[in-house]
Design a protein around this motif. Sequence first.
Motif, PDB file in Angstrom:
ATOM      1  N   THR A  30       0.835  -1.188   0.000  1.00  5.86           N
ATOM      2  CA  THR A  30       0.000   0.000   0.000  1.00  5.86           C
ATOM      3  C   THR A  30       0.872   1.242   0.000  1.00  5.86           C
ATOM      4  OG1 THR A  30      -0.063   0.153   2.406  1.00  5.86           O
ATOM      5  CG2 THR A  30      -1.761  -1.215   1.355  1.00  5.86           C
ATOM      6  N   ASP A  31       0.264   2.371  -0.308  1.00 13.39           N
ATOM      7  CA  ASP A  31       1.003   3.635  -0.274  1.00 13.39           C
ATOM      8  C   ASP A  31       1.603   3.880   1.095  1.00 13.39           C
ATOM      9  OD1 ASP A  31       0.489   4.153  -2.934  1.00 13.39           O
ATOM     10  OD2 ASP A  31      -1.171   5.503  -2.531  1.00 13.39           O
ATOM     11  N   SER A  32       0.857   3.578   2.161  1.00 17.20           N
ATOM     12  CA  SER A  32       1.380   3.824   3.509  1.00 17.20           C
ATOM     13  C   SER A  32       2.574   2.913   3.810  1.00 17.20           C
ATOM     14  CB  SER A  32       0.299   3.673   4.570  1.00 17.20           C
ATOM     15  OG  SER A  32      -0.226   2.374   4.576  1.00 17.20           O
ATOM     16  N   GLU A  33       2.546   1.688   3.317  1.00 12.72           N
ATOM     17  CA  GLU A  33       3.689   0.786   3.505  1.00 12.72           C
ATOM     18  C   GLU A  33       4.906   1.305   2.753  1.00 12.72           C
ATOM     19  OE1 GLU A  33       1.823  -3.637   4.112  1.00 12.72           O
ATOM     20  OE2 GLU A  33       1.676  -2.725   2.108  1.00 12.72           O
TER      21      GLU A  33
ATOM     22  N   MET B  89       5.486   4.439   1.984  1.00 11.90           N
ATOM     23  CA  MET B  89       5.966   5.640   2.675  1.00 11.90           C
ATOM     24  C   MET B  89       6.766   5.273   3.922  1.00 11.90           C
ATOM     25  SD  MET B  89       5.373   8.287   0.955  1.00 11.90           S
ATOM     26  CE  MET B  89       5.841   9.488   2.182  1.00 11.90           C
ATOM     27  N   MET B  90       6.301   4.286   4.673  1.00  8.11           N
ATOM     28  CA  MET B  90       7.045   3.855   5.869  1.00  8.11           C
ATOM     29  C   MET B  90       8.414   3.312   5.471  1.00  8.11           C
ATOM     30  SD  MET B  90       4.054   2.268   8.406  1.00  8.11           S
ATOM     31  CE  MET B  90       4.611   0.656   8.087  1.00  8.11           C
TER      32      MET B  90
ATOM     33  N   GLU C 155      10.630   6.309   4.507  1.00 10.05           N
ATOM     34  CA  GLU C 155      11.091   7.055   5.683  1.00 10.05           C
ATOM     35  C   GLU C 155      12.221   6.307   6.388  1.00 10.05           C
ATOM     36  OE1 GLU C 155      10.406  10.153   6.451  1.00 10.05           O
ATOM     37  OE2 GLU C 155       9.047  10.263   4.745  1.00 10.05           O
TER      38      GLU C 155
END
Length: 58
Positions: A8-11, A13-14, A17
Amino acid sequence: MEHVGMQTDSENMMRWEKKKSYYAEHRIIEGKNLIITCDGSLDAQEIDKLIKKIFDLD
């Protein structure tokens, strides 16, 4: 339906980072000595221009 192995996009992004933190610890800094793309495409001529500009190679 999500495909197996897709992130996912959040994965993403994590993960990014975490990589940026690792890079920063090793003095690899976005905009200084790290060039990134956000759309997945690369323009070799544009990257060449950036490298020459950032490292004063003209």
